[in-house]
Each structure stands twice: as C-alpha cells, then as structure tokens.
Scaffold this active site. Structure first.
Site, PDB file in Angstrom:
ATOM      1  CB  CYS A 113       8.829  -2.587   1.857  1.00  0.00           C
ATOM      2  SG  CYS A 113       7.156  -2.102   2.336  1.00  0.00           S
ATOM      3  CG  HIS A 256       8.676  -6.583   0.342  1.00  0.00           C
ATOM      4  ND1 HIS A 256       8.240  -6.550   1.651  1.00  0.00           N
ATOM      5  CD2 HIS A 256       7.894  -5.691  -0.337  1.00  0.00           C
ATOM      6  CE1 HIS A 256       7.255  -5.679   1.759  1.00  0.00           C
ATOM      7  NE2 HIS A 256       7.027  -5.145   0.571  1.00  0.00           N
ATOM      8  CG  ASN A 286       3.755  -5.534   2.430  1.00  0.00           C
ATOM      9  OD1 ASN A 286       4.686  -5.462   3.217  1.00  0.00           O
ATOM     10  ND2 ASN A 286       3.695  -4.799   1.323  1.00  0.00           N
TER      11      ASN A 286
END
Length: 354
Positions: A113, A256, A286
């Site tokens: 990520c 993030h 996400n």
C-alpha cells in the site's frame, strides 16, 4: 536539477458498488459494526472481465487528459501494485501498450500500500536527472484489485478493501515547486503482519495451497495498528524536519486510506493543525496502492486543492513499508464537480466526507 511536480491527476473506480450489508453477511458482521470499526460504508468491485491493468489504464488516460499530454510524450510508465495481472510480465507493460506510450520504459513497483509513494520518488529522480532533449514526463499509477484475493468469511479483512486505480503525471514545474521531499523506510522484521503466503517461489500454487486458503490476503490487524500508531507520527515529523517546513504550514494531509477509525485516532498526534485531513474511504474503502492517488484525484475533481497549497502524503503497507512526501500542488483548480449523494462524516473530519 529540474524541479518535478504533478502536472495531471486522474482516477478510475469500477461501477459496481458493494454495500456493507453484502460484505457483512458472509463475514458475520453488521453494517453498524463495519462503520464503527473502519469508517467504511461501501466499496467498488471490478467486473469479472476487468484486471488491474484495465483500471490502471483508465486512470492513466484521465491523468494524461488533465495534464494536456499524449501517451507518446512519456518517458516512464510505472505501476505500483501488489495485485498484478500476472506474475510476469509487469502490469506496467500492459498499460503502456493499452495507452500507446511507445518508447516509454515500463515497470512495476511493489511496496504494497506504500507503492505509490515509492514509485513517485523513483520517477521524480529519473526525470530530474534526464539529459537535455530527453522526455521529461512520467506516469505513476497506483492500482489494486483486492477483491480477487480476499477471504470473504474473514471479518478482519473482508470489509476493508475495494478496487480502484489512481494516477499522476509528473513533469517539469517552476524552480522550487513540485515535490519538495520524499522519505521512504521499510521495517522488514515486521513483514509477517501483512501477507499472501502462497503463489510465489516459497509456496508455489498447488491443490494444497488452494485448499488451505494460502492465496488469500491475511493481516494481523492489531499488529498493523500498533505499528502505524508507533511509526507514522515519527515519520511525518522526520519528513517535515528534513524539509525544514513547520507543521502549521501544511495545508492538506492525504493518508493511505487504511481504516477511518484508526486515522481519526492518529490525527491529533500528527500536529498538523493547519491542515485538512482528506478521506475517501467511506465510499471506496482501502484501494491499496491506489488510495493516495485516488484521493488526490477526488480533491482535484472537487476543487478542494489549489496551486501553491502544501500537501503531505503518507502511506504505509506490507513489508512493513512507509512512504511520506511533501509537495507544492502545481495544478490550478479544476471546475468543481457536483458532490455525489452526501455520506455522514460522523467523527471522521474530512473535507471530502462532508
């Protein structure tokens, strides 16, 4: 060296919307539980015929349009992903072919990520060092399709992820503008916190690995939260000190989009009193390496960021990897698009949530 900054931004989110009720049924949790634990209300899911490169190419085309460039002007096409179309070739090669970026170097970056920020620094340095006469624009894409690797009976992970892609065009900007400072760090001793154990050279695909669920995404949620809580404020502080920028000068913070409840708890510890916290996870969940550029594209689409604003990016992911970046926004505001149907923000104080 030439100053490099963002000259275009775009995103692509699949059309299919998946509600918490649908996810929760299989995982044995309720919509209320998911919202309270994560801040997520819905996510997007790719169609059966779509792969990561399809999402990435669509986001790339939007970013190129925003930059006023054609694909054949690119020196680099870099895709940050941990869900590639195939083990090989690189997903970036498929995107390069799809958008017509002939002559560009194409390669992938996998820092899970954090990958977008890792790729951002890589391409910025390559462009800044380009020789006179060489192309000075690069495309950085974050794209992930986690719906294909989730165990939808695992309540710890099933509700967290959505599919999507975000992209930025990097190119020359006036001296002293653009990307000011990027910091990357990895903590390999914590690599077991986030993992997909099978399908590589350690555990090649076999009937046994399939039967045991070895190809599913697994995460130690408590361990990840403890890691992020301990390291993210420290890394943000280090970035600002190295850039000689006071925290109050930051206008926008784009993290993030891992978990809204965790980010809400962390927010006061970052000391960014003059910044807006931007969250898109309520609608998109996400999206892995796509989450930071998807949020940047949403900010641009709504006219929430203006040229000259100081923007701080912070990503964290498997490995365990962290990437922080400080940049001057170099795009004039796009004509703000109408807001979609409002989603209650609750305690998640985001300009993009209201």
């Amino acid at each position: 060296m030439q100053s490099i900054g963002i000259t275009g931004v775009g995103s692509y989110l699949p059309e299919a919307i998946v509600s918490n009720a649908e996810i929760g049924h299989g995982a044995g949790v309720t919509d209320e539980w998911i919202v309270r634990k994560t801040g997520i209300r819905e996510r997007r899911r790719a169609a059966p015929h779509q792969a990561t490169s399809d999402l990435a190419a669509a986001a790339a085309e939007h970013a190129l349009s925003r930059a006023g460039l054609t694909a054949d002007q690119l020196a680099y096409v870099v895709v940050a992903t941990s869900t590639p179309d195939h083990p090989q070739p690189a997903t970036a090669a498929l995107v390069q072919d799809r958008i017509g970026a002939r002559g560009a170097a194409a390669f992938d970056v996998n820092a899970v990520c954090s990958g977008f920020v890792y790729a951002l620094k890589t391409v910025e340095k390559l462009l800044a060092a380009a020789a006179p006469g060489e192309p000075r624009h690069g495309l950085v894409i974050g794209a992930d399709l986690y719906s294909r690797i989730l165990d939808y009976t695992d309540r710890r992970t099933a509700a967290l992820f959505g599919d999507g892609a975000g992209a930025v065009v990097l190119g020359p900007v006036p001296a002293g503008r653009g990307l000011r400072h990027v910091s990357l760090v990895s903590h390999g001793d914590a690599h077991g916190l986030i993992r997909v154990e099978a399908g590589g050279s350690r555990l090649p695909a076999s009937p046994v690995t399939v039967a045991e669920g070895g190809h599913y995404f697994r995460m130690d949620g408590r361990g990840v939260r403890a890691f992020v809580t301990r390291t993210l404020p420290r890394e943000v502080g280090r970035l600002l000190r190295e850039a000689a920028v006071p925290p109050d000068a930051v206008r926008h913070f784009v993290p993030h989009q891992a978990n809204g409840a965790m980010l809400a708890d962390l927010w006061p510890d970052l000391g960014l009193r003059g910044a807006d916290l931007h969250l898109t996870l309520e609608r998109y969940a996400n999206t892995g390496a796509a989450s930071v550029p998807v949020t940047l594209a949403e900010m641009d689409r709504r006219g929430a960021v203006a040229a000259g604003d100081l923007v701080l990016l912070a990503a964290f992911g498997g490995g365990m990897s962290l990437g922080t970046a400080l940049l001057d926004w170099t795009l004039d505001p796009a004509a703000p698009a109408p807001d979609p149907d409002p989603v209650p923000a609750g305690e998640l104080l985001s300009p993009l949530s209201r």
